[in-house]
Motif scaffolding. Structure first.
Motif, PDB file in Angstrom:
ATOM      1  N   HIS A 106      -0.761  -5.186   6.611  1.00 22.60           N
ATOM      2  CA  HIS A 106       0.526  -5.344   5.939  1.00 22.60           C
ATOM      3  C   HIS A 106       1.691  -5.407   6.932  1.00 22.60           C
ATOM      4  CE1 HIS A 106      -0.392  -1.072   6.222  1.00 22.60           C
ATOM      5  NE2 HIS A 106       0.893  -0.817   6.189  1.00 22.60           N
TER       6      HIS A 106
ATOM      7  N   PHE B  84       1.594  -2.892  -0.482  1.00 21.38           N
ATOM      8  CA  PHE B  84       0.753  -2.189  -1.445  1.00 21.38           C
ATOM      9  C   PHE B  84       1.553  -2.006  -2.717  1.00 21.38           C
ATOM     10  CE2 PHE B  84      -1.222  -0.929   2.561  1.00 21.38           C
ATOM     11  CZ  PHE B  84      -2.533  -1.269   2.282  1.00 21.38           C
TER      12      PHE B  84
ATOM     13  N   GLY C 164      -3.502   2.182   0.559  1.00 26.07           N
ATOM     14  CA  GLY C 164      -4.404   1.482   1.465  1.00 26.07           C
ATOM     15  C   GLY C 164      -5.841   1.930   1.356  1.00 26.07           C
TER      16      GLY C 164
ATOM     17  N   LYS D  33      -3.265  -4.623  -2.941  1.00 23.42           N
ATOM     18  CA  LYS D  33      -2.403  -5.196  -1.914  1.00 23.42           C
ATOM     19  C   LYS D  33      -1.973  -6.590  -2.366  1.00 23.42           C
ATOM     20  CE  LYS D  33      -3.941  -4.689   2.312  1.00 23.42           C
ATOM     21  NZ  LYS D  33      -4.582  -4.877   3.615  1.00 23.42           N
TER      22      LYS D  33
END
Length: 159
Positions: free
Chosen positions: A28, A44, A49, A55
């Protein structure tokens, strides 16, 4: 519904810890930085995560895809393994219900790794998916090679 599975792998000079961090754990932050013309942001929208997180990848204005959402199904940090499912896109897939991906990085004696990728395309009504799969494989390989090049040029990144 039919299921078509493809597998591919490539060898990288980058250690599995760094590839896994760049492409999975810290994607990310890393990917929008190194592919700014293609990916605007990765965030997210559920979770932090870990397993069950969702995501969202937001693509640049020039892309034909605006966003995709992936759910993390399995994550094994110690073994550099991740399984995730493409659950949504702004484009309605006419032939595909969903896609499940598995990625594993295996250490090599020379300090590099082998990246093993598998994709399971779950098609609607046993639709023909050869072109869809080829496009997906090409995009996946392009992203992995771009990340590898970035990590080789920036030795402190994802260290």
């Amino acid at each position: 519904m039919g299921v078509i599975t493809y597998s591919q792998e490539f060898t990288s000079a980058v250690a599995p810890t760094r590839m896994f961090k760049a492409l999975v754990l810290d994607s990310h932050n890393v990917i929008p930085k190194i592919v700014p013309g293609g990916i605007k942001s990765v965030e997210f929208i559920e979770g932090d995560g870990g397993v069950g997180s969702i995501k969202q990848t937001n693509f640049s204005e020039s892309s034909h895809i605006k966003y995709t959402k992936h759910k993390i199904d399995a994550l094994d940090v110690e073994n550099f393994y991740c399984k995730f499912t493409l659950i949504e896109s702004h484009i309605k897939f006419e032939k595909i219900d969903f896609v499940v991906y598995e990625v594993k990085f295996v250490a090599l004696d020379n300090g590099g790794c082998i990246c093993k990728m598998t994709g399971e395309y779950h098609s609607k009504d046993s639709a023909e998916l050869k072109e869809d799969i080829k496009q997906g494989k090409d995009k996946d390989m392009g992203l992995y090679k771009t990340v590898e090049e970035y990590l080789l040029a920036n030795l402190d990144a994802c260290a």
